[in-house]
Design an enzyme around this catalytic site. Structure first.
Site, mmCIF file in Angstrom:
data_model
loop_
_atom_site.group_PDB
_atom_site.id
_atom_site.type_symbol
_atom_site.label_atom_id
_atom_site.label_comp_id
_atom_site.label_asym_id
_atom_site.label_seq_id
_atom_site.Cartn_x
_atom_site.Cartn_y
_atom_site.Cartn_z
ATOM 1 C CE LYS A 247 30.096 -36.280 -86.751
ATOM 2 N NZ LYS A 247 29.535 -35.352 -87.715
ATOM 3 C CB THR A 277 12.717 -47.296 -81.104
ATOM 4 O OG1 THR A 277 11.692 -48.071 -81.717
ATOM 5 C CG2 THR A 277 13.067 -47.909 -79.759
HETATM 6 C C1 LIG Z 1 28.244 -35.561 -88.572
HETATM 7 C C2 LIG Z 1 27.432 -34.312 -88.740
HETATM 8 C C3 LIG Z 1 26.082 -34.283 -88.417
HETATM 9 C C4 LIG Z 1 25.331 -35.536 -88.095
HETATM 10 O O1 LIG Z 1 25.606 -35.982 -86.813
HETATM 11 P P1 LIG Z 1 25.439 -37.545 -86.510
HETATM 12 O O2 LIG Z 1 25.253 -37.610 -85.053
HETATM 13 O O3 LIG Z 1 26.676 -38.211 -87.014
HETATM 14 O O4 LIG Z 1 24.236 -38.000 -87.279
HETATM 15 C C5 LIG Z 1 25.416 -33.077 -88.431
HETATM 16 N N1 LIG Z 1 26.041 -31.932 -88.773
HETATM 17 C C6 LIG Z 1 27.333 -31.924 -89.133
HETATM 18 C C7 LIG Z 1 27.980 -30.644 -89.487
HETATM 19 C C8 LIG Z 1 28.063 -33.114 -89.153
HETATM 20 O O5 LIG Z 1 29.329 -33.120 -89.553
#
Ligand SMILES: *Cc1c(COP(=O)(O)O)cnc(C)c1O
Length: 410
Positions: A247, A277
C-alpha cells in the site's frame, strides 16, 4: 438427478447481479511518472485514479523503481525457491533487518502479501498457544478472520473499538488460559483509528498478547512512518506489528515484526510461509528503498495530510455525505449498492474519474460507499474537479447526506 455445473456457476453470479453487488474490475494501465493518471482500457481514455492504496505515490518513486530495475539486472527475476530451499536471498535478509529496525522489534518476517501474513501468523500463533482464546475486533480484515478461524481457537468478537466490551470479555475468560487480542490501527473502510494504548493497558492487566494490523498506517503515520503505534509512542507495548509493502510502500508483500522467538516460531511452523516461493529480489529491494526513504523523508506524509484535509473540507462544504474520519481515508456514504455502482459508473464515463464502489461484504449492507484516498500527488484542481463531479452525480441520482446513516455507519 445430476448437477449442472455451469448452470450452478451462472446462478451464483446472477444472485450477485440481482443484489447490485457484482464486481466489475477496471482495466487500468498506470503511467509511471504521471500517477494518479492511468489509461482505462474500458473507456479508452486517461482517468484520474481516486481510490488507490498506493497512498503516497511510492509506486513511481525513482528510488523505488531504480532499486527494482537494478536488482533485476544484477540478480535476475525470481527468487528460485522457497525460503528454505535456495530462495533465501540477501535482498530479503536486508529487508527484514530494515523492518525490525522500523518497528524497533528484535526480528521481522516477510511473506508474499499482507493477507498471507495475517492468515499464516494468526493461525500459527493461536494454534501453538494451548487453549488460546482470541479477542477479535468486529471489523477486522478478512485475512485476520480467516487466520483466527483456521487456528480453531475459541474466539470472541468485541464491538468495534469498544474497550469496555473487550474488558467484559477478558474479565469473563479463564485467567489461566493464554489470550490474544487482534485488531487494526486504521480501519480502511471507515477510516477510524483504534485506541491502541487502552487496548495495550487491558492486555497487560489480563495477561494477553496483542496483534496489531498496521497495513493502512505503515509509511504514513509516525515520525519514521512506522505507523500509528509509533505516532502514539506505544510500539514497544505491542507483541506483534503486522504490515504490508503493497500500500503506502507502493510495492508488494507483507510482514510481521515481533520478538525473535515469536518470529522464529512462525517461520518454523506456518505452512503459508514455508511452502511457497520467496518474493523476488526486485520486490524486496524496491520495498527496502521505499521504507528507507519514508523513514527519512516526511515530505510525502505532510503533503498527503494537507491534501486530505483540503479534500475533506471541500467535499463537506459542498454538502456531500462525507463520513468524518481522523485518517487519510474519506468515505462518502451512498447506502445503496445499486446507486453506489451507478455513481461510480457515471464518474468514470462522464468525468474520467475512477472511484471503485465499495459494497457488501467489504462493508455491511446498507453502508455502501465511495472511498476516496487523496495522495500528495493529487492537485488542487483535481480535488475541485472531483468535488464538482460528485455533486453533479449525487444530485442526478438523488443521493443525499443522511446524518443518521452516517452515525450508524461510523
Ligand atoms: C489490504 C489489507 C490486508 C492485506 O494486505 P495485502 O498486502 O494487500 O495482502 C491486510 N489487512 C488489512 C486491514 C488490509 O486492508
Amino acid at each position: 438427478m445430476t448437477i449442472n455445473y455451469e448452470e450452478h456457476f451462472q446462478q451464483s453470479i446472477a444472485r450477485l447481479k440481482a443484489e447490485g453487488r457484482y464486481r466489475v474490475f477496471n482495466d487500468l494501465e498506470r503511467k509511471a511518472g504521471s500517477f494518479p493518471m492511468a489509461k482505462s482500457h474500458i473507456t479508452g481514455r486517461t482517468v484520474t485514479v481516486w481510490c488507490s492504496n498506493d497512498y503516497l505515490g511510492m509506486g513511481q518513486h525513482p528510488k523505488v523503481t531504480t532499486a527494482m530495475s537494478e536488482a533485476i539486472g544484477r540478480m535476475g527475476a525470481g527468487a528460485g525457491g522457497t525460503r528454505n530451499i535456495s530462495g533465501n536471498h540477501h535482498a530479503m535478509v536486508t529487508l527484514e533487518e530494515t523492518l525490525a529496525e522500523l518497528h524497533r522489534k528484535e526480528a521481522a518476517l516477510v511473506m508474499t502479501s499482507g493477507y498471507v501474513t495475517n492468515e499464516a501468523a494468526l493461525s500459527t500463533l493461536c494454534s501453538m498457544l494451548p487453549g488460546c482464546i482470541v479477542f477479535s475486533d468486529q471489523f477486522n480484515h478478512a485475512s485476520m478472520i480467516h487466520g483466527i478461524r483456521n487456528s480453531k481457537a475459541e474466539r470472541h468478537i468485541f464491538r468495534h473499538n469498544d474497550v469496555k466490551h473487550l474488558e467484559e470479555l477478558l474479565k469473563a475468560a479463564d485467567p489461566a488460559r493464554p489470550k490474544l487480542i487482534a485488531f487494526e490501527s486504521v480501519y480502511s473502510m471507515d477510516g477510524d483509528i483504534s485506541p491502541i494504548k487502552d487496548i495495550c493497558d487491558l492486555a497487560d492487566e489480563y495477561n494477553a498478547i496483542t496483534y496489531l494490523d498496521e497495513v493502512h498506517a505503515v509509511g504514513m503515520y509516525g515520525p519514521r512512518g512506522a505507523g500509528v503505534a509509533e505516532r502514539e509512542n506505544v510500539m514497544d507495548r505491542l507483541t506483534v506489528i503486522q504490515g504490508t509493502l503493497g500500500k503506502a510502500y507502493g510495492v508488494m508483500g507483507g510482514y510481521l515484526a515481533a520478538s525473535r522467538a515469536l518470529v522464529d516460531m512462525v517461520r518454523s511452523y506456518a505452512p503459508g510461509f514455508i511452502f511457497t516461493t520467496a518474493l523476488p529480489p526486485s520486490l524486496c529491494a524496491g520495498a527496502n528503498a521505499s521504507i528507507r526513504h519514508l523513514m527519512e523523508s516526511r515530505e510525502e506524509r505532510e503533503l498527503q495530510k494537507y491534501k486530505v484535509q483540503v479534500a475533506k473540507d471541500m467535499m463537506a462544504n459542498a454538502g456531500l455525505p462525507v463520513m468524518p474520519t481522523m485518517s487519510h481515508i474519506i468515505p462518502i456514504l451512498v447506502s445503496d449498492p445499486v446507486l453506489c455502482k451507478q455513481a461510480s459508473d457515471m464518474l468514470l464515463n462522464q468525468f474520467d474519474i475512477y472511484v471503485q464502489p465499495i459494497n457488501f461484504p467489504t462493508v455491511p449492507r446498507g453502508t455502501e460507499r465511495l472511498r476516496i484516498t487523496p495522495s500528495p500527488i493529487h492537485s488542487h484542481e483535481m480535488i475541485m474537479e472531483l468535488t464538482r463531479a460528485l455533486v453533479w452525480v449525487f444530485e442526478r441520482l438523488g443521493i443525499k447526506a443522511n446524518v443518521e446513516d452516517m452515525k450508524n455507519a461510523a
